[in-house]
Design an enzyme around this catalytic site. Structure first.
Site, mmCIF file in Angstrom:
data_model
loop_
_atom_site.group_PDB
_atom_site.id
_atom_site.type_symbol
_atom_site.label_atom_id
_atom_site.label_comp_id
_atom_site.label_asym_id
_atom_site.label_seq_id
_atom_site.Cartn_x
_atom_site.Cartn_y
_atom_site.Cartn_z
ATOM 1 N N LEU A 23 10.969 -20.447 -4.751
ATOM 2 C CA LEU A 23 10.154 -20.121 -4.319
ATOM 3 C C LEU A 23 8.304 -19.612 -4.766
ATOM 4 O O LEU A 23 8.632 -19.991 -5.725
ATOM 5 C CB LEU A 23 10.598 -18.582 -4.202
ATOM 6 C CG LEU A 23 9.773 -16.751 -3.012
ATOM 7 C CD1 LEU A 23 10.085 -16.982 -2.041
ATOM 8 C CD2 LEU A 23 10.151 -15.696 -3.898
ATOM 9 N N HIS B 277 2.381 3.693 -8.882
ATOM 10 C CA HIS B 277 2.675 1.803 -9.055
ATOM 11 C C HIS B 277 3.342 1.414 -10.170
ATOM 12 O O HIS B 277 3.997 0.333 -10.214
ATOM 13 C CB HIS B 277 1.272 1.547 -9.964
ATOM 14 C CG HIS B 277 -0.190 2.404 -9.488
ATOM 15 N ND1 HIS B 277 -0.403 2.410 -7.913
ATOM 16 C CD2 HIS B 277 -1.567 3.279 -9.748
ATOM 17 C CE1 HIS B 277 -1.688 2.591 -7.981
ATOM 18 N NE2 HIS B 277 -2.633 2.678 -8.153
ATOM 19 N N ARG C 91 -12.388 2.464 -8.101
ATOM 20 C CA ARG C 91 -11.249 3.332 -8.521
ATOM 21 C C ARG C 91 -11.864 3.454 -10.122
ATOM 22 O O ARG C 91 -12.278 2.764 -10.781
ATOM 23 C CB ARG C 91 -9.546 2.666 -8.230
ATOM 24 C CG ARG C 91 -9.462 2.509 -7.333
ATOM 25 C CD ARG C 91 -7.818 2.254 -7.029
ATOM 26 N NE ARG C 91 -7.762 1.650 -5.294
ATOM 27 C CZ ARG C 91 -6.191 1.969 -4.918
ATOM 28 N NH1 ARG C 91 -5.668 2.163 -6.013
ATOM 29 N NH2 ARG C 91 -6.183 1.671 -3.757
ATOM 30 N N LEU D 275 -6.313 -4.840 7.459
ATOM 31 C CA LEU D 275 -6.287 -6.424 6.523
ATOM 32 C C LEU D 275 -7.274 -5.516 5.414
ATOM 33 O O LEU D 275 -6.634 -6.544 4.330
ATOM 34 C CB LEU D 275 -7.049 -6.962 7.134
ATOM 35 C CG LEU D 275 -6.611 -7.898 8.309
ATOM 36 C CD1 LEU D 275 -6.674 -9.048 8.656
ATOM 37 C CD2 LEU D 275 -5.035 -8.007 8.307
ATOM 38 N N SER E 213 -10.341 -7.121 -4.839
ATOM 39 C CA SER E 213 -12.115 -6.999 -5.035
ATOM 40 C C SER E 213 -13.008 -5.508 -5.010
ATOM 41 O O SER E 213 -13.772 -5.730 -6.012
ATOM 42 C CB SER E 213 -12.772 -8.010 -4.300
ATOM 43 O OG SER E 213 -13.017 -7.873 -3.284
ATOM 44 N N ASP F 60 0.225 -1.363 0.012
ATOM 45 C CA ASP F 60 -0.183 0.208 0.344
ATOM 46 C C ASP F 60 0.425 1.139 0.156
ATOM 47 O O ASP F 60 1.958 1.436 0.340
ATOM 48 C CB ASP F 60 -1.071 -0.126 1.117
ATOM 49 C CG ASP F 60 -2.056 1.156 1.006
ATOM 50 O OD1 ASP F 60 -2.232 1.948 -0.255
ATOM 51 O OD2 ASP F 60 -2.826 1.435 2.200
HETATM 52 C C1 IPE Z 1 -5.359 -2.297 -0.070
HETATM 53 O O1 IPE Z 1 -4.633 -1.186 -0.609
HETATM 54 C C2 IPE Z 1 -5.263 -3.840 -1.087
HETATM 55 C C3 IPE Z 1 -4.199 -3.603 -1.974
HETATM 56 C C4 IPE Z 1 -2.667 -3.739 -1.596
HETATM 57 C C5 IPE Z 1 -4.212 -4.659 -3.020
HETATM 58 P P1 IPE Z 1 -6.020 -0.400 -0.346
HETATM 59 O O2 IPE Z 1 -5.288 0.739 -0.904
HETATM 60 O O3 IPE Z 1 -6.993 -0.380 -1.423
HETATM 61 O O4 IPE Z 1 -7.269 -0.813 1.297
HETATM 62 P P2 IPE Z 1 -7.353 0.681 1.822
HETATM 63 O O5 IPE Z 1 -8.441 1.284 0.330
HETATM 64 O O6 IPE Z 1 -7.025 1.441 2.398
HETATM 65 O O7 IPE Z 1 -8.098 0.155 2.436
HETATM 66 C C1 IPE Z 2 -1.594 0.216 -3.288
HETATM 67 O O1 IPE Z 2 -1.119 1.474 -3.539
HETATM 68 C C2 IPE Z 2 -2.074 -0.491 -4.578
HETATM 69 C C3 IPE Z 2 -3.190 -0.627 -5.094
HETATM 70 C C4 IPE Z 2 -4.044 -0.839 -4.355
HETATM 71 C C5 IPE Z 2 -3.246 -1.327 -6.153
HETATM 72 P P1 IPE Z 2 -2.427 2.769 -3.271
HETATM 73 O O2 IPE Z 2 -2.982 3.156 -4.758
HETATM 74 O O3 IPE Z 2 -4.148 2.777 -2.467
HETATM 75 O O4 IPE Z 2 -1.519 4.166 -2.598
HETATM 76 P P2 IPE Z 2 -2.352 5.082 -1.781
HETATM 77 O O5 IPE Z 2 -3.047 4.102 -0.502
HETATM 78 O O6 IPE Z 2 -3.350 5.951 -2.665
HETATM 79 O O7 IPE Z 2 -1.265 5.709 -1.279
HETATM 80 MG MG MG Z 3 -3.766 1.971 -1.126
#
Ligand code: IPE
Ligand code: IPE
Ligand code: MG
Length: 253
Positions: A144, A50, A84, A208, A79, A33
């Site tokens: 792995l 990303h 987004r 989580l 899911s 994240d």
């Molecule tokens: C969790 O991160 C999903 C992934 C890392 C793929 P999100 O950024 O989607 O989670 P929330 O919305 O902050 O809970």
């Molecule tokens: C995690 O980074 C990647 C995915 C959830 C796909 P985020 O895109 O959620 O990044 P933040 O949380 O907005 O910084």
């Molecule tokens: Mg995020």
């Protein structure tokens, strides 16, 4: 009083329980994240975060085997991430495709076996073909196990497991009162993986977000302030070290 069965999430499949004493986690899950915030801090578009995140994936996959990790499960797309904007979802899918295309040879060379969890059947046919190809090509590798969670959500995964049990019950193959936690565990996407030992989440969030909730019943949790694109082999080593000093009791003494 007879002692109740050990819950499946705490199955004694660990090295410690099997006599192979080891302080390290066998199965590590990472909630990757903070890509968007990493980019924002640099006045870059979210997609730049990303893109940099893929570099971090490369680094942890390289570092994991030497830290004694056997299975690395990466949360790549939840899911709920379909909520987004369409262009961000499209970019993430493009990155996944590019990652599989450009990394597969190297992963294979390095003994990495790829597999996927989540309801990934919803992804596009070209990505599905790449996932199948990657699975087949690396099926014999043992250094792995890299598990990528795609369109993954614990609630969806548990719902699918419960549905499958409901079918068995309705067909008379199973008695309702005979359903055990082990039956649910056996129907999860992770059924063939070892118990989850450690969950790491980057970016300072402490939740989580629907990641391996059943499997994390007795996992250790490590939260770090680092944004995912800044995470590397050394960060992973520190998390494994933090795990090493935790005392796991599984409800016992
Ligand atoms: C969790 O991160 C999903 C992934 C890392 C793929 P999100 O950024 O989607 O989670 P929330 O919305 O902050 O809970
Ligand atoms: C995690 O980074 C990647 C995915 C959830 C796909 P985020 O895109 O959620 O990044 P933040 O949380 O907005 O910084
Ligand atoms: Mg995020």
């Amino acid at each position: 009083m007879t002692s109740p069965a050990v819950p499946p999430a705490a199955r004694p499949e660990t090295r410690a329980a099997s006599g192979q004493e080891s302080a390290g986690p066998r199965h590590v899950g990472i909630i990757m994240d903070g890509n968007g915030r990493w980019a924002k801090a640099r006045r870059l578009p979210r997609i730049a975060g990303h893109k940099s995140g893929v570099e971090a994936v490369r680094k942890v996959v390289e570092a994991a085997p030497d830290l004694g990790i056997e299975v690395l499960t990466l949360y790549a797309f939840s899911s709920e991430n379909w909520k987004r904007p369409e262009d961000e979802v499209g970019y993430l899918m493009g990155l996944l495709k590019q990652y599989l295309l450009s990394e597969i040879a190297e992963l294979d060379r390095n003994g990495v076996r790829l597999s996927f969890i989540g309801d990934y059947s919803r992804l596009s046919p070209d990505i599905l073909a790449l996932l199948e190809g990657a699975k087949t090509r690396t099926a014999g590798n043992t250094r792995l196990r890299l598990v990528i969670a795609l369109n993954y959500g614990s609630q969806d995964e548990i719902t699918r497991a419960v549905r499958s049990i409901a079918h068995d019950v309705a067909a008379g193959r199973m008695a309702p009162d005979a359903v055990t936690p082990a039956d649910i565990t056996a129907r999860l996407d992770t059924a063939e993986l070892p118990q989850l030992d450690l969950v790491i989440r980057t970016s300072g969030e402490q939740r989580l977000s629907n990641f391996l909730m059943w499997q994390a019943a007795y996992a250790e949790l490590v939260f770090t302030e680092q944004y995912w694109p800044d995470f590397d082999g050394e960060s992973l080593r520190r998390a494994v070290e933090a795990f090493g000093v935790r005392e796991r009791r599984y409800g016992g003494l």
